[in-house]
Design a protein around this motif. Structure first.
Motif, PDB file in Angstrom:
ATOM      1  N   ALA A  75      -8.418  32.497  43.873  1.00  0.00           N
ATOM      2  CA  ALA A  75      -7.924  31.119  43.770  1.00  0.00           C
ATOM      3  C   ALA A  75      -6.450  31.049  44.155  1.00  0.00           C
ATOM      4  O   ALA A  75      -6.020  30.119  44.848  1.00  0.00           O
ATOM      5  CB  ALA A  75      -8.145  30.580  42.360  1.00  0.00           C
ATOM      6  N   LEU A  76      -5.680  32.041  43.727  1.00  0.00           N
ATOM      7  CA  LEU A  76      -4.269  32.088  44.104  1.00  0.00           C
ATOM      8  C   LEU A  76      -4.125  32.222  45.620  1.00  0.00           C
ATOM      9  O   LEU A  76      -3.300  31.533  46.236  1.00  0.00           O
ATOM     10  CB  LEU A  76      -3.556  33.248  43.405  1.00  0.00           C
ATOM     11  N   GLY A  77      -4.936  33.072  46.224  1.00  0.00           N
ATOM     12  CA  GLY A  77      -4.903  33.218  47.681  1.00  0.00           C
ATOM     13  C   GLY A  77      -5.200  31.911  48.390  1.00  0.00           C
ATOM     14  O   GLY A  77      -4.521  31.544  49.359  1.00  0.00           O
ATOM     15  N   LEU A  78      -6.207  31.176  47.901  1.00  0.00           N
ATOM     16  CA  LEU A  78      -6.537  29.875  48.501  1.00  0.00           C
ATOM     17  C   LEU A  78      -5.413  28.865  48.294  1.00  0.00           C
ATOM     18  O   LEU A  78      -5.087  28.092  49.202  1.00  0.00           O
ATOM     19  CB  LEU A  78      -7.841  29.341  47.917  1.00  0.00           C
ATOM     20  N   ALA A  79      -4.828  28.854  47.091  1.00  0.00           N
ATOM     21  CA  ALA A  79      -3.727  27.922  46.808  1.00  0.00           C
ATOM     22  C   ALA A  79      -2.536  28.203  47.714  1.00  0.00           C
ATOM     23  O   ALA A  79      -1.910  27.271  48.238  1.00  0.00           O
ATOM     24  CB  ALA A  79      -3.323  28.004  45.336  1.00  0.00           C
ATOM     25  N   LEU A  80      -2.223  29.473  47.932  1.00  0.00           N
ATOM     26  CA  LEU A  80      -1.110  29.823  48.821  1.00  0.00           C
ATOM     27  C   LEU A  80      -1.433  29.478  50.275  1.00  0.00           C
ATOM     28  O   LEU A  80      -0.565  28.985  51.008  1.00  0.00           O
ATOM     29  CB  LEU A  80      -0.762  31.302  48.669  1.00  0.00           C
ATOM     30  N   ALA A  81      -2.672  29.714  50.689  1.00  0.00           N
ATOM     31  CA  ALA A  81      -3.081  29.343  52.050  1.00  0.00           C
ATOM     32  C   ALA A  81      -2.972  27.831  52.241  1.00  0.00           C
ATOM     33  O   ALA A  81      -2.548  27.363  53.315  1.00  0.00           O
ATOM     34  CB  ALA A  81      -4.500  29.822  52.326  1.00  0.00           C
ATOM     35  N   ALA A  82      -3.336  27.069  51.221  1.00  0.00           N
ATOM     36  CA  ALA A  82      -3.221  25.608  51.298  1.00  0.00           C
ATOM     37  C   ALA A  82      -1.764  25.191  51.471  1.00  0.00           C
ATOM     38  O   ALA A  82      -1.467  24.258  52.238  1.00  0.00           O
ATOM     39  CB  ALA A  82      -3.825  24.963  50.043  1.00  0.00           C
ATOM     40  N   GLN A  83      -0.850  25.887  50.789  1.00  0.00           N
ATOM     41  CA  GLN A  83       0.573  25.570  50.952  1.00  0.00           C
ATOM     42  C   GLN A  83       1.028  25.853  52.380  1.00  0.00           C
ATOM     43  O   GLN A  83       1.786  25.080  52.970  1.00  0.00           O
ATOM     44  CB  GLN A  83       1.430  26.373  49.967  1.00  0.00           C
ATOM     45  N   GLY A  84       0.552  26.953  52.923  1.00  0.00           N
ATOM     46  CA  GLY A  84       0.899  27.279  54.304  1.00  0.00           C
ATOM     47  C   GLY A  84       0.413  26.207  55.273  1.00  0.00           C
ATOM     48  O   GLY A  84       1.141  25.789  56.173  1.00  0.00           O
ATOM     49  N   LEU A  85      -0.830  25.760  55.090  1.00  0.00           N
ATOM     50  CA  LEU A  85      -1.373  24.702  55.946  1.00  0.00           C
ATOM     51  C   LEU A  85      -0.587  23.409  55.771  1.00  0.00           C
ATOM     52  O   LEU A  85      -0.267  22.732  56.753  1.00  0.00           O
ATOM     53  CB  LEU A  85      -2.856  24.484  55.646  1.00  0.00           C
ATOM     54  N   ARG A  86      -0.262  23.061  54.523  1.00  0.00           N
ATOM     55  CA  ARG A  86       0.504  21.830  54.270  1.00  0.00           C
ATOM     56  C   ARG A  86       1.845  21.869  55.008  1.00  0.00           C
ATOM     57  O   ARG A  86       2.235  20.911  55.667  1.00  0.00           O
ATOM     58  CB  ARG A  86       0.749  21.645  52.774  1.00  0.00           C
TER      59      ARG A  86
END
Length: 183
Positions: A75-86
């Motif tokens: 979940a942390l990996g996905l949350a960080l990936a989402a920040q990168g995309l944002r």
């Protein structure tokens, strides 16, 4: 739980930076004749995103949720990936990125960066983050509640953006594919 609270503090600080960027970009857009659409749903969006962060703090504390590594780390990996995309979206749109729906007459629609791959990449980031960030610390009620409410809100938001872009289309030179963050 302390590292999770620090993560949420960083995300909250990032949201404040986004709001400061949006305010600056709103001024830029309005100074160039930009028109705002969908003001009615904006306060709901702000409240929902604030509730997400609050739920991420309150639910694990009140419900004594544990950190489950098999759930928390992915979940942390996905949350960080989402920040990168944002932030890829924010950088790609530059002064045209906003938390509001603003259309500046005469500006072409963006078709670079993540917008060459997806019509609304920022909303993909929001959906992923809204599900993943609470699950870092097993706040599944917050994740499920935000996801359902956010999908309803995104239906309104995306329709608003598409209508704004369609309304502004005759003013554009040349028409190219749009992305979220109306120009």
């Amino acid at each position: 739980m302390t590292p999770y609270l620090l993560l949420l503090g960083v995300v909250a600080a990032e949201r404040l930076a986004e709001l400061a960027t949006a305010r600056r970009n709103t001024t830029w857009s309005l100074d160039r004749g930009g028109q705002e659409y969908g003001r009615g749903h904006y306060p709901v969006m702000v409240a929902l995103h604030t509730a997400l962060l609050l739920g991420c703090v309150v639910e694990p504390l009140v419900a004594a949720r544990p950190f489950l590594p098999a759930l928390g780390w992915p979940a942390l990996g996905l949350a960080l990936a989402a920040q990168g995309l944002r932030w890829w979206c924010i950088v790609t749109l530059g002064t045209c990125w906003n938390t509001r729906v603003l259309v500046v007459p005469g500006l072409p629609l963006v078709s670079a960066g993540p917008y060459r791959l997806l019509r609304h990449p920022n909303y993909v980031a929001v959906v992923v983050e809204g599900a993943a960030l609470p699950l870092v610390y097993t706040a599944w009620v917050t994740a499920a509640s935000f996801t359902v409410l956010n999908l309803l809100l995104l239906g309104v938001r995306i329709r608003c953006e598409e209508d704004a872009l369609a309304h502004a289309a005759p003013l554009r030179h040349p028409p190219v594919p749009a992305g979220d963050g109306a120009r």
